[in-house]
Scaffold this motif. Structure first.
Motif, PDB file in Angstrom:
ATOM      1  N   UNK A 199      37.607 -59.472   2.787  1.00 35.25           N
ATOM      2  CA  UNK A 199      37.434 -60.386   1.665  1.00 35.25           C
ATOM      3  C   UNK A 199      37.657 -59.578   0.392  1.00 35.25           C
ATOM      4  N   UNK A 200      38.523 -60.076  -0.462  1.00 38.92           N
ATOM      5  CA  UNK A 200      38.868 -59.387  -1.704  1.00 38.92           C
ATOM      6  C   UNK A 200      38.153 -60.050  -2.885  1.00 38.92           C
ATOM      7  N   UNK A 201      37.510 -59.212  -3.684  1.00 41.07           N
ATOM      8  CA  UNK A 201      36.744 -59.684  -4.828  1.00 41.07           C
ATOM      9  C   UNK A 201      37.326 -59.096  -6.116  1.00 41.07           C
ATOM     10  N   UNK A 202      37.369 -59.892  -7.163  1.00 41.10           N
ATOM     11  CA  UNK A 202      37.676 -59.322  -8.457  1.00 41.10           C
ATOM     12  C   UNK A 202      36.377 -59.161  -9.246  1.00 41.10           C
ATOM     13  N   UNK A 203      36.401 -58.221 -10.163  1.00 44.90           N
ATOM     14  CA  UNK A 203      35.221 -57.894 -10.943  1.00 44.90           C
ATOM     15  C   UNK A 203      35.619 -57.600 -12.376  1.00 44.90           C
ATOM     16  N   UNK A 204      34.697 -57.863 -13.294  1.00 41.99           N
ATOM     17  CA  UNK A 204      34.965 -57.644 -14.710  1.00 41.99           C
ATOM     18  C   UNK A 204      33.764 -57.009 -15.385  1.00 41.99           C
ATOM     19  N   UNK A 205      34.056 -56.136 -16.335  1.00 49.98           N
ATOM     20  CA  UNK A 205      33.010 -55.470 -17.096  1.00 49.98           C
ATOM     21  C   UNK A 205      33.526 -55.213 -18.507  1.00 49.98           C
ATOM     22  N   UNK A 206      32.660 -55.400 -19.492  1.00 48.80           N
ATOM     23  CA  UNK A 206      33.029 -55.164 -20.886  1.00 48.80           C
ATOM     24  C   UNK A 206      33.064 -53.659 -21.126  1.00 48.80           C
ATOM     25  N   UNK A 207      34.233 -53.064 -20.885  1.00 49.38           N
ATOM     26  CA  UNK A 207      34.373 -51.623 -20.964  1.00 49.38           C
ATOM     27  C   UNK A 207      35.819 -51.287 -21.307  1.00 49.38           C
TER      28      UNK A 207
END
Length: 124
Positions: free
Chosen positions: A93-101
Protein backbone atom coordinates in the motif's frame (compact mmCIF):
# COMPACT_ATOMS: atom_id res chain seq x y z
CA UNK A 1 -4.90 21.14 7.82
CA UNK A 2 -4.04 19.25 4.64
CA UNK A 3 -6.08 16.44 3.13
CA UNK A 4 -4.33 14.03 0.78
CA UNK A 5 -6.03 11.66 -1.65
CA UNK A 6 -4.00 9.05 -3.53
CA UNK A 7 -5.03 7.38 -6.77
CA UNK A 8 -3.52 5.32 -9.55
CA UNK A 9 -2.82 2.03 -7.82
CA UNK A 10 -3.75 -1.30 -9.32
CA UNK A 11 -2.71 -4.79 -10.36
CA UNK A 12 0.08 -5.03 -12.92
CA UNK A 13 2.58 -7.57 -14.13
CA UNK A 14 6.30 -7.57 -13.46
CA UNK A 15 8.07 -5.01 -15.61
CA UNK A 16 5.04 -2.79 -16.06
CA UNK A 17 4.67 0.87 -15.12
CA UNK A 18 2.23 2.79 -12.96
CA UNK A 19 1.86 6.42 -12.03
CA UNK A 20 0.47 7.28 -8.63
CA UNK A 21 -1.07 10.67 -7.94
CA UNK A 22 -1.76 12.42 -4.68
CA UNK A 23 -4.01 15.47 -4.68
CA UNK A 24 -3.75 17.86 -1.76
CA UNK A 25 -6.20 20.39 -0.38
CA UNK A 26 -3.98 23.25 0.65
CA UNK A 27 -3.59 26.86 -0.42
CA UNK A 28 0.09 26.68 0.46
CA UNK A 29 0.89 23.40 -1.28
CA UNK A 30 4.15 24.73 -2.69
CA UNK A 31 5.55 25.19 0.82
CA UNK A 32 5.12 21.52 1.72
CA UNK A 33 7.71 18.81 1.58
CA UNK A 34 6.08 15.71 0.09
CA UNK A 35 6.90 12.04 0.07
CA UNK A 36 5.72 8.57 -0.82
CA UNK A 37 5.95 5.68 1.61
CA UNK A 38 4.86 2.09 1.25
CA UNK A 39 3.82 -0.67 3.58
CA UNK A 40 3.71 -4.35 2.74
CA UNK A 41 1.68 -6.80 4.86
CA UNK A 42 3.38 -7.47 8.17
CA UNK A 43 6.11 -4.90 7.54
CA UNK A 44 6.83 -1.36 8.64
CA UNK A 45 5.98 1.68 6.56
CA UNK A 46 9.09 2.55 4.53
CA UNK A 47 10.24 5.68 2.76
CA UNK A 48 10.16 5.44 -1.03
CA UNK A 49 10.75 8.93 -2.42
CA UNK A 50 10.57 12.54 -1.31
CA UNK A 51 10.62 16.00 -2.81
CA UNK A 52 11.26 19.27 -1.04
CA UNK A 53 9.24 22.42 -1.30
CA UNK A 54 10.33 25.28 -3.57
CA UNK A 55 13.71 23.92 -4.78
CA UNK A 56 12.23 20.52 -5.59
CA UNK A 57 15.17 18.50 -4.34
CA UNK A 58 14.52 14.77 -4.38
CA UNK A 59 15.58 11.68 -2.47
CA UNK A 60 14.94 7.99 -3.09
CA UNK A 61 15.22 4.71 -1.28
CA UNK A 62 18.03 2.59 -2.72
CA UNK A 63 15.53 -0.08 -3.73
CA UNK A 64 13.75 2.24 -6.18
CA UNK A 65 16.57 4.45 -7.49
CA UNK A 66 16.59 4.51 -11.26
CA UNK A 67 13.08 3.03 -11.48
CA UNK A 68 10.84 5.50 -9.63
CA UNK A 69 10.55 9.26 -10.11
CA UNK A 70 8.79 11.67 -7.79
CA UNK A 71 7.55 14.99 -9.12
CA UNK A 72 5.15 17.72 -8.14
CA UNK A 73 2.85 20.13 -9.93
CA UNK A 74 2.20 23.04 -7.60
CA UNK A 75 -0.40 24.51 -9.96
CA UNK A 76 -2.45 21.32 -9.56
CA UNK A 77 -1.64 20.69 -5.89
CA UNK A 78 -0.52 17.22 -6.87
CA UNK A 79 2.50 15.01 -6.29
CA UNK A 80 3.24 12.04 -8.53
CA UNK A 81 5.21 8.84 -8.32
CA UNK A 82 6.14 7.35 -11.67
CA UNK A 83 7.02 3.70 -11.16
CA UNK A 84 8.76 1.79 -13.93
CA UNK A 85 10.14 -1.74 -14.17
CA UNK A 86 7.93 -2.86 -11.33
CA UNK A 87 8.91 -5.93 -9.34
CA UNK A 88 6.92 -8.20 -7.05
CA UNK A 89 8.80 -6.66 -4.10
CA UNK A 90 7.11 -3.35 -4.93
CA UNK A 91 3.75 -4.79 -3.89
CA UNK A 92 2.43 -2.68 -1.01
CA UNK A 93 0.00 0.00 0.00
CA UNK A 94 1.48 3.33 -1.08
CA UNK A 95 0.89 6.43 1.02
CA UNK A 96 1.65 10.04 0.30
CA UNK A 97 2.63 12.40 3.09
CA UNK A 98 3.02 16.14 3.50
CA UNK A 99 4.84 18.35 5.96
CA UNK A 100 5.35 22.12 6.12
CA UNK A 101 9.10 22.00 5.60
CA UNK A 102 11.67 23.28 3.12
CA UNK A 103 13.83 20.15 3.20
CA UNK A 104 13.25 16.64 1.96
CA UNK A 105 11.71 14.65 4.82
CA UNK A 106 12.34 10.90 4.80
CA UNK A 107 10.99 9.58 8.11
CA UNK A 108 7.43 8.66 9.04
CA UNK A 109 7.52 10.72 12.23
CA UNK A 110 8.52 13.75 10.18
CA UNK A 111 5.08 14.04 8.61
CA UNK A 112 1.83 15.26 10.10
CA UNK A 113 -0.38 14.66 7.09
CA UNK A 114 -1.06 11.34 5.40
CA UNK A 115 -3.31 10.02 2.69
CA UNK A 116 -5.44 6.89 3.01
CA UNK A 117 -3.20 4.80 0.75
CA UNK A 118 -3.55 3.09 -2.60
CA UNK A 119 -2.81 -0.59 -3.25
CA UNK A 120 -0.16 -1.57 -5.77
CA UNK A 121 0.10 -5.26 -6.60
CA UNK A 122 2.76 -6.59 -8.95
CA UNK A 123 2.27 -10.15 -10.13
CA UNK A 124 4.97 -12.31 -11.68
Amino acid sequence: QVQLVESGGGLVQTGASLRLSCAASSRTFSSYSLAWFRQAPGKERDFVAGISSFAGRTAYADSVKGRFTISRDNAKNTVYLQMNSLKSDDTAVYYCAAEDSIVVVTTTNGFHYWGQGTQVTVSS
